[in-house]
Scaffold this motif. Structure first.
Motif, PDB file in Angstrom:
ATOM      1  N   GLY A  29       0.789  -1.215   0.000  1.00 42.06           N
ATOM      2  CA  GLY A  29       0.000   0.000   0.000  1.00 42.06           C
ATOM      3  C   GLY A  29       0.820   1.263   0.000  1.00 42.06           C
ATOM      4  N   GLN A  30       2.117   1.145   0.188  1.00 42.04           N
ATOM      5  CA  GLN A  30       2.985   2.312   0.220  1.00 42.04           C
ATOM      6  C   GLN A  30       3.106   2.923  -1.172  1.00 42.04           C
ATOM      7  OE1 GLN A  30       6.736   1.508   2.088  1.00 42.04           O
ATOM      8  NE2 GLN A  30       7.742   3.262   1.114  1.00 42.04           N
ATOM      9  N   GLU A  31       3.098   4.249  -1.246  1.00 44.19           N
ATOM     10  CA  GLU A  31       3.213   4.934  -2.523  1.00 44.19           C
ATOM     11  C   GLU A  31       4.686   5.175  -2.837  1.00 44.19           C
ATOM     12  OE1 GLU A  31       1.627   8.851  -2.628  1.00 44.19           O
ATOM     13  OE2 GLU A  31       1.195   8.774  -4.783  1.00 44.19           O
ATOM     14  N   VAL A  32       5.095   4.800  -4.046  1.00 43.80           N
ATOM     15  CA  VAL A  32       6.479   4.982  -4.466  1.00 43.80           C
ATOM     16  C   VAL A  32       6.495   5.606  -5.857  1.00 43.80           C
ATOM     17  CG1 VAL A  32       7.356   3.058  -3.090  1.00 43.80           C
ATOM     18  CG2 VAL A  32       6.597   2.658  -5.447  1.00 43.80           C
ATOM     19  N   GLU A  33       7.657   6.075  -6.244  1.00 49.05           N
ATOM     20  CA  GLU A  33       7.836   6.642  -7.575  1.00 49.05           C
ATOM     21  C   GLU A  33       9.099   6.049  -8.182  1.00 49.05           C
ATOM     22  OE1 GLU A  33       7.873  11.030  -9.758  1.00 49.05           O
ATOM     23  OE2 GLU A  33       8.137  10.852  -7.588  1.00 49.05           O
ATOM     24  N   GLY A  34       9.044   5.746  -9.457  1.00 49.06           N
ATOM     25  CA  GLY A  34      10.205   5.134 -10.086  1.00 49.06           C
ATOM     26  C   GLY A  34      10.385   5.573 -11.520  1.00 49.06           C
ATOM     27  N   VAL A  35      11.515   5.197 -12.090  1.00 42.76           N
ATOM     28  CA  VAL A  35      11.867   5.525 -13.463  1.00 42.76           C
ATOM     29  C   VAL A  35      11.779   4.255 -14.303  1.00 42.76           C
ATOM     30  CG1 VAL A  35      13.666   6.415 -14.989  1.00 42.76           C
ATOM     31  CG2 VAL A  35      13.410   7.347 -12.686  1.00 42.76           C
ATOM     32  N   VAL A  36      11.126   4.346 -15.450  1.00 38.46           N
ATOM     33  CA  VAL A  36      10.981   3.197 -16.340  1.00 38.46           C
ATOM     34  C   VAL A  36      12.340   2.839 -16.926  1.00 38.46           C
ATOM     35  CG1 VAL A  36       9.889   2.288 -18.421  1.00 38.46           C
ATOM     36  CG2 VAL A  36       8.611   3.814 -16.894  1.00 38.46           C
ATOM     37  N   LEU A  37      12.762   1.599 -16.642  1.00 33.82           N
ATOM     38  CA  LEU A  37      14.040   1.102 -17.156  1.00 33.82           C
ATOM     39  C   LEU A  37      13.881   0.271 -18.415  1.00 33.82           C
ATOM     40  CD1 LEU A  37      15.761  -0.096 -13.851  1.00 33.82           C
ATOM     41  CD2 LEU A  37      16.137   2.059 -15.071  1.00 33.82           C
ATOM     42  N   GLU A  38      12.738  -0.462 -18.485  1.00 38.07           N
ATOM     43  CA  GLU A  38      12.580  -1.411 -19.589  1.00 38.07           C
ATOM     44  C   GLU A  38      11.110  -1.766 -19.729  1.00 38.07           C
ATOM     45  OE1 GLU A  38      14.152  -5.920 -20.817  1.00 38.07           O
ATOM     46  OE2 GLU A  38      14.857  -4.930 -18.977  1.00 38.07           O
ATOM     47  N   LEU A  39      10.700  -2.048 -20.949  1.00 45.23           N
ATOM     48  CA  LEU A  39       9.367  -2.575 -21.248  1.00 45.23           C
ATOM     49  C   LEU A  39       9.577  -3.978 -21.762  1.00 45.23           C
ATOM     50  CD1 LEU A  39       7.860   0.543 -23.088  1.00 45.23           C
ATOM     51  CD2 LEU A  39       7.585  -0.086 -20.689  1.00 45.23           C
ATOM     52  N   SER A  40       9.281  -4.960 -20.919  1.00 49.27           N
ATOM     53  CA  SER A  40       9.569  -6.351 -21.236  1.00 49.27           C
ATOM     54  C   SER A  40       8.279  -7.165 -21.229  1.00 49.27           C
ATOM     55  CB  SER A  40      10.567  -6.917 -20.226  1.00 49.27           C
ATOM     56  OG  SER A  40      10.817  -8.284 -20.468  1.00 49.27           O
ATOM     57  N   GLY A  41       7.847  -7.553 -22.427  1.00 43.96           N
ATOM     58  CA  GLY A  41       6.627  -8.349 -22.516  1.00 43.96           C
ATOM     59  C   GLY A  41       5.446  -7.589 -21.933  1.00 43.96           C
ATOM     60  N   GLY A  42       4.825  -8.190 -20.948  1.00 44.45           N
ATOM     61  CA  GLY A  42       3.677  -7.550 -20.319  1.00 44.45           C
ATOM     62  C   GLY A  42       4.037  -6.795 -19.051  1.00 44.45           C
ATOM     63  N   LEU A  43       5.306  -6.533 -18.817  1.00 41.55           N
ATOM     64  CA  LEU A  43       5.738  -5.866 -17.590  1.00 41.55           C
ATOM     65  C   LEU A  43       6.453  -4.559 -17.889  1.00 41.55           C
ATOM     66  CD1 LEU A  43       7.160  -8.881 -15.531  1.00 41.55           C
ATOM     67  CD2 LEU A  43       4.921  -7.792 -15.274  1.00 41.55           C
ATOM     68  N   VAL A  44       6.321  -3.631 -16.936  1.00 45.04           N
ATOM     69  CA  VAL A  44       7.091  -2.392 -16.954  1.00 45.04           C
ATOM     70  C   VAL A  44       8.093  -2.501 -15.805  1.00 45.04           C
ATOM     71  CG1 VAL A  44       7.035   0.112 -16.756  1.00 45.04           C
ATOM     72  CG2 VAL A  44       5.122  -1.096 -17.839  1.00 45.04           C
ATOM     73  N   ILE A  45       9.368  -2.432 -16.117  1.00 43.22           N
ATOM     74  CA  ILE A  45      10.422  -2.548 -15.112  1.00 43.22           C
ATOM     75  C   ILE A  45      10.807  -1.149 -14.652  1.00 43.22           C
ATOM     76  CG2 ILE A  45      12.642  -3.578 -14.557  1.00 43.22           C
ATOM     77  CD1 ILE A  45      10.537  -5.565 -15.580  1.00 43.22           C
ATOM     78  N   LEU A  46      10.763  -0.910 -13.325  1.00 42.57           N
ATOM     79  CA  LEU A  46      11.045   0.411 -12.785  1.00 42.57           C
ATOM     80  C   LEU A  46      12.149   0.357 -11.738  1.00 42.57           C
ATOM     81  CD1 LEU A  46       7.532   0.211 -12.795  1.00 42.57           C
ATOM     82  CD2 LEU A  46       8.030   2.648 -12.807  1.00 42.57           C
ATOM     83  N   ASP A  47      12.922   1.407 -11.721  1.00 41.41           N
ATOM     84  CA  ASP A  47      13.935   1.605 -10.674  1.00 41.41           C
ATOM     85  C   ASP A  47      13.319   2.511  -9.620  1.00 41.41           C
ATOM     86  OD1 ASP A  47      16.055   2.106  -9.051  1.00 41.41           O
ATOM     87  OD2 ASP A  47      17.249   3.189 -10.544  1.00 41.41           O
TER      88      ASP A  47
END
Length: 406
Positions: A29-47
Motif C-alpha cells: 500500500g505504500q506509494e512509491v515513484e520510479g523511473v521506467v528502465l525497460e518494457l519487457s513483454g507484459g511488464l514495466v520494469i522500474l527503478d
C-alpha cells in the motif's frame, strides 16, 4: 515506514542505503515513484531506488503510453525485497488491504479495486481487499442506474471518499473516479479538437435534432443535417446507439457550461450520385415529406424536390400545409432541375396538362399507324363496290348508282 522523502534521497544517491548497510523496507500500500528502465513483454520494469527493480503489469496502464525514462507513481502490491510488485490501484489481484492502506488511499486519492457483492438499500455493498465498503447508488456510474442487480459481481475501481469509526465505515465512489478521469481526458482531447480535424467516437444519445457523440471524455453534437448527404427524416435511419463513427470538427467554442463541439459526419462521406432526372413531361408518384413557407417538399424515385405553392392548384388563401399534410401521396411532374446542384422543382397543377399532351401524342401516333397500314377510305370503297366510283368523279352516277349487296 519509509517516507517519500527517503525515496527522494535515494533517487539522488541510489547507493546511499547500501553504504549504510541497510535497505529501505517497503510495505503493501505504500506509494512509491520510479523511473521506467525497460518494457519487457507484459511488464514495466522500474527503478524505485532499491537494490532490486520493481515491476508493474503493463495492462494496468490501459491506453496510456510510456517509454524508457518516464517517471511513474504507483503503490506497493507485493513488498518482496528481491522483486517488489507495484499496482496503480489498491486491491487489484485479490490481495488483502489494511485499514491504514484504505486511509492512505483516501488521503492520496489513489483508486482501490473492489467487487460489488450485493445491491442493498440505497446502494451497493463492495468488498475492497477484505474490507466492507458502501457505494451509494448515485455514485456507481455517471448516469442514472435503473437496474442495480446488473452491477453485482463486477470488479471495479473506486475512490475512497470517507473512512470513519476506525475503518468500520468506509464509503467509496466510482462516479468521482470517472469524473476525474473524464476531466483529464477532456483537457487532453480539447487540445486535439481543432477545426477541420477528424475524430472518432461512440453514439451515446439520439434526439430529434441530431446525435451526441462521446469522443472519449467530451461530447460532440452532430446536427441531423450533418448526418448524411440528402434529406434525413430520422437520425435512427443513419446511426444507432453505441455505434462507432468518424466525424469532422466544424467548431470548438467555449462557454459557461463547457466546450461546445459541432461535428459533421457527411463531411467525410462522398455524396451519392444523383439519380438521372426524368423528362419534363413525365408524371411521377410522390410523397409529401415536409413543408416550407414557399410550398411543400416531396420525395420521388428520382430524388426530392420542392413543389411551389403556386404549382399546387389551390384556391387563393388556402393553407398548403393543411391541404397536403406530411405523408400525402400525390402525382407531380418535373418543371426544372438545376444542373449545378441537382435540385428539382415539381408541379401538381401541370400534371393534367402533361397527361393531355401525352394522350394526344399517343392518339395521333395510333392514327398515323392505322392510315399507313390500311389505305385511304376511297380505296376501301372502290375495293368493296367493284369500281362504282371512277377516279376523278368525286361522286356516283345518278342514273347508275352503285348496287348494294343483299
Amino acid at each position: 515506514m519509509t517516507t517519500k522523502g527517503d525515496f527522494a534521497s535515494l533517487f539522488e544517491n541510489p547507493t546511499a542505503g547500501r553504504e549504510k548497510g541497510r535497505r529501505p523496507r517497503l510495505e503493501p500500500g505504500q506509494e512509491v515513484e520510479g523511473v521506467v528502465l525497460e518494457l519487457s513483454g507484459g511488464l514495466v520494469i522500474l527503478d524505485i531506488g532499491l537494490g532490486a527493480d520493481a515491476t508493474l503489469d503493463r495492462m494496468e496502464l490501459g491506453d496510456r503510453e510510456v517509454k524508457i525514462g518516464d517517471r511513474l507513481r504507483a503503490l506497493v502490491k507485493n513488498a518482496r525485497s528481491d522483486a517488489p510488485e507495484l499496482t496503480l490501484a489498491l486491491g487489484r489481484g485479490g490481495g488483502s488491504i489494511s485499514t491504514a492502506n484504505i486511509e492512505l488511499a483516501r488521503s492520496s486519492g489513489t483508486p482501490v479495486v473492489g467487487t460489488v457483492t450485493a445491491a442493498v438499500k440505497g446502494g451497493f455493498s463492495v468488498d475492497v481487499g477484505g474490507i466492507r465498503a458502501f457505494c451509494p447508488i448515485s455514485q456507481i456510474d455517471l448516469s442514472y442506474v435503473n437496474e442495480p442487480e446488473v452491477w453485482v459481481g463486477q470488479s471495479l475501481e473506486f475512490k475512497v471518499t470517507e473512512v470513519r469509526e476506525g475503518g468500520r465505515n468506509v464509503v467509496v465512489s466510482r462516479k468521482a473516479l470517472l469524473e476525474a478521469q473524464r476531466k483529464a481526458a477532456q483537457a487532453d482531447m480539447l487540445d486535439k479538437l481543432t477545426v477541420g480535424s477528424v475524430v472518432s467516437g461512440t453514439v451515446r444519445q439520439i434526439g430529434k435534432h441530431g446525435i451526441v457523440v462521446d469522443l472519449g471524455g467530451i461530447d460532440g453534437f452532430v446536427h441531423i443535417s450533418e448526418l448524411a448527404h440528402g434529406r434525413v427524416q430520422m437520425a435512427e435511419d443513419v446511426v444507432s446507439l453505441g455505434e462507432r463513427v468518424e466525424a469532422k470538427v466544424l467548431s470548438n467554442e467555449a462557454n459557461e457550461r463547457g466546450p461546445t463541439i459541432r461535428l459533421s459526419i457527411k463531411a467525410l462521406a462522398s455524396p451519392a450520385a444523383a439519380p438521372e432526372a426524368p423528362p419534363n413531361d413525365t408524371v411521377l408518384d410522390a410523397k409529401v415529406v415536409g413543408h416550407v413557407v414557399s410550398g411543400i417538399l416531396v420525395s420521388t424515385k428520382h430524388g426530392d424536390g420542392l413543389v411551389p405553392a403556386r404549382e399546387l392548384d389551390l384556391p387563393p388563401g388556402a393553407d398548403h400545409k393543411r391541404a397536403f399534410p406530411v405523408g400525402t401521396e400525390l402525382r407531380v411532374t418535373l418543371v426544372h432541375r438545376d444542373p449545378a446542384t441537382g435540385k428539382m422543382r415539381f408541379s401538381v397543377k401541370q400534371v393534367a396538362h402533361v397527361e393531355e399532351q401525352k394522350n394526344y401524342r399517343e392518339f395521333a401516333g395510333n392514327q398515323g399507324s392505322r392510315s399507313s397500314g390500311m389505305g385511304s377510305l376511297g380505296d376501301l370503297l372502290a375495293e368493296r363496290f367493284g369500281g362504282g366510283l371512277k377516279a376523278g368523279d368525286g361522286k356516283a352516277d345518278a342514273k347508275n348508282p352503285p348496287k348494294r349487296g343483299r
